[in-house]
Write an enzyme that holds these catalytic residues in place. Structure first.
Site, mmCIF file in Angstrom:
data_model
loop_
_atom_site.group_PDB
_atom_site.id
_atom_site.type_symbol
_atom_site.label_atom_id
_atom_site.label_comp_id
_atom_site.label_asym_id
_atom_site.label_seq_id
_atom_site.Cartn_x
_atom_site.Cartn_y
_atom_site.Cartn_z
ATOM 1 N N ASP A 276 -16.612 59.639 66.633
ATOM 2 C CA ASP A 276 -17.722 58.766 67.430
ATOM 3 C C ASP A 276 -18.642 59.356 68.309
ATOM 4 O O ASP A 276 -19.599 58.826 68.668
ATOM 5 C CB ASP A 276 -16.729 57.887 68.159
ATOM 6 N N HIS B 64 -9.129 64.233 70.528
ATOM 7 C CA HIS B 64 -8.230 63.509 69.430
ATOM 8 C C HIS B 64 -6.775 63.612 69.480
ATOM 9 O O HIS B 64 -6.431 64.993 69.732
ATOM 10 C CB HIS B 64 -8.839 63.672 67.994
HETATM 11 N N1 ACO Z 1 -12.580 63.986 78.418
HETATM 12 C C1 ACO Z 1 -11.791 64.638 79.380
HETATM 13 N N2 ACO Z 1 -10.645 64.926 79.411
HETATM 14 C C2 ACO Z 1 -9.694 64.655 78.182
HETATM 15 C C3 ACO Z 1 -10.480 64.074 77.086
HETATM 16 C C4 ACO Z 1 -11.864 63.778 77.498
HETATM 17 N N3 ACO Z 1 -12.454 62.755 76.505
HETATM 18 N N4 ACO Z 1 -9.603 63.665 76.102
HETATM 19 C C5 ACO Z 1 -8.602 64.384 76.484
HETATM 20 N N5 ACO Z 1 -8.477 64.975 77.798
HETATM 21 C C6 ACO Z 1 -7.451 65.725 78.790
HETATM 22 C C7 ACO Z 1 -6.447 64.718 79.101
HETATM 23 O O1 ACO Z 1 -7.039 64.581 80.543
HETATM 24 C C8 ACO Z 1 -5.426 65.690 79.202
HETATM 25 O O2 ACO Z 1 -5.411 66.653 80.284
HETATM 26 P P1 ACO Z 1 -4.152 67.134 80.972
HETATM 27 O O3 ACO Z 1 -3.344 67.933 79.991
HETATM 28 O O4 ACO Z 1 -4.645 68.127 82.181
HETATM 29 O O5 ACO Z 1 -3.470 65.937 81.586
HETATM 30 C C9 ACO Z 1 -5.562 66.448 77.688
HETATM 31 O O6 ACO Z 1 -6.646 66.421 77.712
HETATM 32 C C10 ACO Z 1 -4.973 65.742 76.669
HETATM 33 O O7 ACO Z 1 -5.275 64.430 76.520
HETATM 34 P P2 ACO Z 1 -4.401 63.337 76.177
HETATM 35 O O8 ACO Z 1 -5.207 62.190 76.709
HETATM 36 O O9 ACO Z 1 -3.163 63.622 76.668
HETATM 37 O O10 ACO Z 1 -4.518 63.234 74.536
HETATM 38 P P3 ACO Z 1 -4.098 61.925 73.851
HETATM 39 O O11 ACO Z 1 -3.819 62.623 72.348
HETATM 40 O O12 ACO Z 1 -3.232 61.143 74.375
HETATM 41 O O13 ACO Z 1 -5.408 61.278 73.635
HETATM 42 C C11 ACO Z 1 -7.685 60.484 73.068
HETATM 43 C C12 ACO Z 1 -6.448 61.296 72.678
HETATM 44 C C13 ACO Z 1 -7.222 58.863 73.443
HETATM 45 C C14 ACO Z 1 -8.665 60.239 71.725
HETATM 46 C C15 ACO Z 1 -8.430 61.177 74.298
HETATM 47 O O14 ACO Z 1 -8.865 62.302 73.858
HETATM 48 C C16 ACO Z 1 -9.492 60.531 74.884
HETATM 49 O O15 ACO Z 1 -9.210 59.338 75.604
HETATM 50 N N6 ACO Z 1 -10.756 60.685 74.213
HETATM 51 C C17 ACO Z 1 -11.877 60.079 74.668
HETATM 52 C C18 ACO Z 1 -12.214 58.620 74.041
HETATM 53 C C19 ACO Z 1 -12.309 59.002 72.634
HETATM 54 O O16 ACO Z 1 -13.178 59.436 72.095
HETATM 55 N N7 ACO Z 1 -11.619 58.234 71.456
HETATM 56 C C20 ACO Z 1 -11.931 58.341 70.107
HETATM 57 C C21 ACO Z 1 -10.813 59.028 69.330
HETATM 58 S S1 ACO Z 1 -11.459 58.933 67.634
HETATM 59 C C22 ACO Z 1 -11.255 57.394 67.147
HETATM 60 O O17 ACO Z 1 -10.358 56.685 67.224
HETATM 61 C C23 ACO Z 1 -11.881 56.941 65.996
#
Ligand code: ACO
Length: 464
Positions: free
Chosen positions: A398, A340
Site C-alpha cells: 500500500d 506487515h
Molecule cells: N508504524 C510504526 N510502528 C509500527 C508499525 C508502523 N506502521 N507497524 C508496526 N509497528 C510496531 C508496533 O507498534 C509494534 O511495536 P512494539 O513491538 O514496540 O509494540 C511492532 O511494530 C509490531 O507491530 P504489531 O502491530 O504488533 O504487528 P502486527 O503484525 O499486529 O500488525 C500491521 C501488522 C497491522 C500491518 C501493522 O504493521 C500496521 O498497522 N501497519 C500500518 C498499516 C498498514 O500499512 N496496513 C497494511 C498492511 S498490508 C495489507 O493489508 C494490504
C-alpha cells in the site's frame, strides 16, 4: 544352490530380496515421517498427549491439535492467529522472512511481468495458467457477465452522494445475493463457478458506479471490446458526452495493481470470507463481508490512509517529526503502508509497485511528483532507523499503490474499493476451495472466558 555371480538365479533372488527390504525400510521411514508427532505435557499430572505433525509442500509444518479439547478439555489461545493455520490451501504461498509470494507456485514477479490480470484470475480459480484458447474463452465468459441488473442501479440512490465508496460496495455487492437464484446451490461446482464469473465480471462495474454516483455523473455501461483494466478506466472516466481513450501504459499499471492485490492467502478479509462461507452462506454475501473487513486502515484501507498521511506530511522537512510520532508509544500514529504481519522483509509487491510508480510518473511527465519524492525519502529514512530495523518494518504494497492510483486520476476515497475489486477473485477462489474441501466444517473459534462467574439475578428493586 551355487551362488557364483549376480546373474545366477540365486543371486537374482538375493537382489530381489534386497530391493524388497529396501522398499520396506523406505515405507517404515515414510510411515515414521508421516507419524512424527509433537508431545504436549499439560503439567497437571495427566499423561503427555501426542499430536500428529503435518507437512505441506512448502512452509512451516503444523501440529494438528483438532483432538486437543476432546482429549484434554483445554483449548489453545491464539488471539490474532499468530501461530494458527486455519485451513489447508493450494492457492497462495508466502514466505514472509524471505519476501516471497507465489500464486499457485508462480512467483508474483513473473506473473506481474508476463501475465495479465485475466490470466491470473484463471490461475487462481483453476490452479493452472490458461492456454491461449482457454484464455480467450475465459475473457469472453467474463465479458458476458459485466453488466449488472438494471434494478441493482437503484440501490445506489439509497445512499447519500457523499457516502464512502466502501460503504456503498458493502451494500451493493451484498445485494447481488438477492439477484441470482439460479446459482444458489453451493455444493454444485458449476454454480460456484458461475458465481465466481459474475463477481469477477461485475466488480469493476459496481466499483465504477460507486464513483459515478459519488460525483453525480451518469453510470457508464461496460464496453466489451476493451480489456478488463481498460474497461474499468472507461467506466470510471468516460461520460455520455465524451469517450475516454485509455493510455496503454496507465491501463497496464492498473492491471498490475490488480495482479498484485489478487490474493494473499489467509489474511483478515480472506479469513472473513471463509468464516462467513463456512456456514453455507450465499457467496455474494460472503464477499460483501470480505469487503467490510478489507475497509479497515490496518488492512486494505491502508492505501487511502497512506496517501492521506503523505499529504499531511506534505514536505520532506517534516518527515523527522512524523517518524518520531510513529515511534512514540503514547501517540496512536503509525507509519501507514509500513509493517506487515507476515512480511518481515520487503513485501515483494511493494518493489513491483515502486517500479510501476516510476513507469506511470515517467509516462505522465511527473518524474518530480512531490508526493513520490516524499514517499521515497520517507522509505529511505525509515529503513535506516533502528526502530523500524529492529521490528523488521518494511514498506508494504500500500505504500506506493496510492501514488500510482492518484496518478491514474483515481480519487483517494476509491483506493480501497479498487483493492476490493482486485481481491474478489482471491476471495471467491478461496471460498470455492473451502466448500469443495471434504474436511470443511463451520468455523467456530473458542474463547478464554474472563467475565463474571455464575451468579443469581437480583430483582430490580433490590439492585444497588
Ligand atoms: N508504524 C510504526 N510502528 C509500527 C508499525 C508502523 N506502521 N507497524 C508496526 N509497528 C510496531 C508496533 O507498534 C509494534 O511495536 P512494539 O513491538 O514496540 O509494540 C511492532 O511494530 C509490531 O507491530 P504489531 O502491530 O504488533 O504487528 P502486527 O503484525 O499486529 O500488525 C500491521 C501488522 C497491522 C500491518 C501493522 O504493521 C500496521 O498497522 N501497519 C500500518 C498499516 C498498514 O500499512 N496496513 C497494511 C498492511 S498490508 C495489507 O493489508 C494490504
Amino acid at each position: 544352490m551355487e551362488a557364483c555371480c549376480r546373474y545366477c538365479g540365486f543371486c537374482k533372488q538375493l537382489d530381489r530380496a534386497a530391493v524388497v527390504l529396501l522398499a520396506k525400510m523406505k515405507t517404515v521411514e515414510n510411515d515414521m515421517e508421516q507419524k512424527r508427532t509433537a508431545t504436549l505435557d499439560l503439567g497437571n499430572g495427566s499423561l503427555p498427549l501426542e499430536f500428529p505433525i503435518m507437512a505441506g509442500s512448502m512452509g512451516p509444518e503444523v501440529v494438528d491439535i483438532r483432538s486437543l479439547h476432546a482429549r484434554s478439555g483445554v483449548f489453545t489461545y491464539d488471539p490474532g492467529y499468530f501461530s494458527t493455520a486455519s485451513c489447508s490451501s493450494k492457492i497462495t504461498f508466502i514466505d514472509g522472512d524471505a519476501g516471497i509470494l507465489l500464486y499457485r507456485g508462480y512467483p508474483i514477479e513473473q506473473l506481474a511481468r508476463q501475465c495479465d490480470f485475466m490470466e491470473v484470475c484463471y490461475l487462481l480459480m483453476n490452479g493452472e495458467l490458461p492456454t491461449s484458447d482457454q484464455k480467450m474463452s475465459f475473457d469472453n465468459t467474463i465479458k458476458e457477465h459485466t453488466m449488472v441488473h438494471e434494478q441493482l442501479a437503484r440501490f445506489y440512490t439509497g445512499f447519500r452522494r457523499d457516502a464512502h465508496p466502501m460503504a456503498v460496495m458493502v451494500g451493493v455487492v451484498g445485494a447481488l445475493s438477492a439477484f441470482y437464484h439460479d446459482a444458489m446451490d453451493i455444493s454444485d461446482a458449476a454454480q460456484r463457478e458461475l458465481s465466481a464469473f459474475r463477481l469477477v465480471a461485475k466488480l469493476p462495474t459496481i466499483t465504477a458506479m460507486a464513483y459515478k454516483y459519488n460525483i453525480g455523473q451518469p453510470f457508464i455501461y461496460p464496453h466489451n471490446n476493451l480489456n478488463y483494466a481498460e474497461n474499468f478506466l472507461h467506466m470510471m472516466f468516460a461520460t455520455p458526452a465524451e469517450e475516454y481513450k485509455s493510455n496503454p501504459v496507465l491501463a497496464r499499471a492498473l492491471d498490475r495493481i490488480l495482479i498484485l492485490h489478487a490474493d494473499h492467502e489467509q489474511n483478515a478479509s480472506t479469513s472473513t470470507v471463509r468464516l462467513s462461507g463456512s456456514s453455507g452462506a450465499n457467496p455474494f454475501a460472503c464477499i460483501s463481508a470480505g469487503i467490510a473487513c478489507l475497509w479497515g486502515p490496518a488492512h486494505g484501507g491502508a492505501n487511502e490512509a497512506c496517501l492521506n498521511m503523505l499529504e499531511e506530511i506534505g514536505d520532506v522537512s517534516r518527515i523527522g517529526e512524523y517518524i518520531k510520532r510513529a515511534k512514540d508509544k503514547n501517540d496512536s500514529f503509525k507509519l501507514m503502508g509500513f509493517g506487515h504481519r507476515v512480511y518481515k522483509n520487503f513485501d515483494p509487491r511493494a518493489k513491483l509497485m515502486r517500479e510501476t510508480c516510476h513507469e506511470v510518473l515517467n509516462e505522465l511527465g511527473l518524474q518530480n511528483d512531490p508526493l513520490f519524492k516524499l514517499a521515497m525519502e520517507l522509505e529511505k529514512i525509515a529503513l535506516e532507523d533502528e526502530y523500524f530495523i529492529s521490528r523488521k518494518l518494511y514498506p508494504n504494497v500500500d505504500f506506493y499503490s496510492g501514488i500510482v492510483q492518484r496518478a491514474l486520476g483515481i480519487p483517494v476515497s476509491m483506493f480501497t474499493a479498487i483493492f476490493a475489486m482486485a481481491r474478489t477473485v482471491g476471495w471467491i477462489a478461496q471460498w470455492s476451495e473451502m466448500i469443495s474441501d471434504p474436511e470443511y466444517k463451520i468455523g467456530r473459534p473458542r474463547q478464554l472466558y474472563t467475565g463474571a462467574a455464575t451468579r443469581d439475578v437480583v430483582t430490580i428493586a433490590l439492585r444497588k
